[in-house]
Design a protein around this motif. Sequence first.
Motif, mmCIF file in Angstrom:
data_model
loop_
_atom_site.group_PDB
_atom_site.id
_atom_site.type_symbol
_atom_site.label_atom_id
_atom_site.label_comp_id
_atom_site.label_asym_id
_atom_site.label_seq_id
_atom_site.Cartn_x
_atom_site.Cartn_y
_atom_site.Cartn_z
ATOM 1 N N THR A 14 0.860 -1.187 0.000
ATOM 2 C CA THR A 14 0.000 0.000 0.000
ATOM 3 C C THR A 14 0.894 1.235 0.000
ATOM 4 N N PHE A 15 0.318 2.384 -0.311
ATOM 5 C CA PHE A 15 1.095 3.625 -0.291
ATOM 6 C C PHE A 15 1.621 3.909 1.112
ATOM 7 N N THR A 25 3.655 9.552 -2.277
ATOM 8 C CA THR A 25 2.561 8.621 -1.989
ATOM 9 C C THR A 25 1.270 9.363 -1.635
ATOM 10 N N THR A 26 1.398 10.485 -0.948
ATOM 11 C CA THR A 26 0.199 11.268 -0.615
ATOM 12 C C THR A 26 -0.459 11.809 -1.883
ATOM 13 N N ARG A 29 -2.120 8.876 -3.754
ATOM 14 C CA ARG A 29 -3.300 8.405 -3.029
ATOM 15 C C ARG A 29 -4.475 9.360 -3.239
ATOM 16 N N ASN A 30 -4.207 10.654 -3.156
ATOM 17 C CA ASN A 30 -5.270 11.642 -3.364
ATOM 18 C C ASN A 30 -5.792 11.628 -4.799
ATOM 19 N N CYS A 54 5.720 1.452 -6.048
ATOM 20 C CA CYS A 54 4.639 2.434 -6.209
ATOM 21 C C CYS A 54 3.887 2.222 -7.518
ATOM 22 N N ALA A 61 -4.476 0.213 -7.011
ATOM 23 C CA ALA A 61 -5.393 1.215 -6.466
ATOM 24 C C ALA A 61 -6.444 1.641 -7.488
ATOM 25 N N ASN A 69 -9.988 5.112 0.530
ATOM 26 C CA ASN A 69 -9.297 6.412 0.541
ATOM 27 C C ASN A 69 -8.054 6.414 -0.343
ATOM 28 N N GLY A 70 -8.197 5.847 -1.521
ATOM 29 C CA GLY A 70 -7.090 5.845 -2.469
ATOM 30 C C GLY A 70 -6.125 4.691 -2.307
ATOM 31 N N GLU A 71 -6.325 3.844 -1.307
ATOM 32 C CA GLU A 71 -5.455 2.691 -1.072
ATOM 33 C C GLU A 71 -6.128 1.416 -1.592
#
Length: 566
Positions: A14-15, A25-26, A29-30, A54, A61, A69-71
Amino acid sequence: MAYQALYRVWRPQTFGDVVGQEAITTTLRNAVATKQVSHAYLFTGPRGTGKTSCSKILAKAVNCLNPQNGEPCNQCEICQAITEGSLNDVIEIDAASNNGVEQIRDIRDKVKYAPTRAEYKVYIIDEVHMLSTGAFNALLKTLEEPPAKVIFILATTEPQKIPATIISRTQRFDFRRIEASDILKRLEYILRDKDLSYDEEGLRLIAQAAEGGMRDALSILDQALSLNNDQLTLNNALQVTGALDKQQLEDYLQAVIKHNAAQALDNLHQLLTSGRSAMRLTDSIIEVCRDLLLVKTDEQLLDEFDRSLVATTVLEAKDQFSQDQLYKMIDAASKTQQDLHNATHATIYLEVLTVKLCEIMSKQPVAANTVDNSQLQSMQQEIDSLKAQLQKFNNNTQSKTATKKQTTPVKHQKPGTKKIHVDQQKINQILANATRQDLNQVREIWPDLMSMLNVTQKAVMKVSKPVAASNEGIVVAFDYAMWFERVMSNQEMLDMLKDNIDKLLKNDADVVIVAAEDWPQIRQNFLQNHNITAQHSEAKPASTQNPAVAEAKKLFDPDLIELKDD
């Protein structure tokens, strides 16, 4: 089941599992959570920093049946199929062995077909810089206007080899070397999860030896664990990394400090007999000298992790070294390190280096900042004499011109000091077009610049920071005048800075360095010459923003601007 290496077992899924790349990663994910995923990404950075991991996490993802939440959930059939590498809609290609036009044309022909099971068809092209010129050209149009539901992820360790036309069609993410402290935390987490005992000092050595790569750290840890029945000891870590034990290095340096060549050579032979690497020895000498320089300059410059790798007694001996001695020792060790690359008898070079280090210490056994009582008395007498002359001069200011001529040369200029010229004209050219955006861009690549330097250069550049930037160039300020003067007198260092910054920013920009203590005045001179002042009228309320101040804040860091009343 066959044994799997640690770096395969502990590959991030996962991120949130990715270490040391929080900004990247943020963002990814967003992007997934808000369904704003781009059609093409470029992941660049050193080996073992998370590029491929990644890429796979992003592929999961965007296709996950139950995203959170993007994960990715890693539980649905799509996630599991991608993890196992059995999903036909996620295609991994090694550009090192598939770098021809034919392979890219095949991708271009198949990309128009819709995905079979997943929502998106994802192409992951690793080491993309290995593609031929024809292959890049064949990929251009597809990258610019890909079919719907197709994502390209390009990964490389050498972005400078990728054509600008390819880079401009992707969203680029630069993966940085992972901090040794972050690697250490991850290794501790893994060993605790496996319920294995470990020596913390040995784990620190592994984190340092990995040089910013998590995969390398896990590979070294794997080797060390296999030496002693799944238990990490300091001795195992020393054997695998070839690093020097604190005590061994301390004994060697103590002999050098006392310029006892015979004892130092004996310690050297013991080091080599115990299996220590010749390159690791020269690395350790450079790193210790660098640490001593930082501690002599300011205790706060040496962080806790670096401090833990050096014996306390060595750091406490900082007053026994002058700065000039440390510079010479670093130069000597660096020269030996270069010679070792082509040497067939490494021991001879190390013996010569040892004798040279002892010779350096014998020439100036007392630190430059140590003054005995007799010197203090002599200096006090000279000061009293100068005071008397100055008083006499003040009493005779109305006397003959001849007296004035005789006394005028007495000025408060420090003997031997020489003001290094700063190119104000070039700085003005940079500041004339400087923007906050350009400065932020330079600050973003600054850690990457530091990672391109050797140990000696890092020691110098650690006390510098960019303070202004434009398309024409960059202004770099050094916190201490000593470091500024050293770099100004080193043309090779200046050329290296310009070349590396040009590579990272993809432009030809001038690099001008200044002392931090001089920067406010240099900046003020520019503002005054361009009718920009940092003053405001007393009649204006404090809340009213002066247009000149606003203009100054566009050019410089707002924290560096000081407002003063007339």
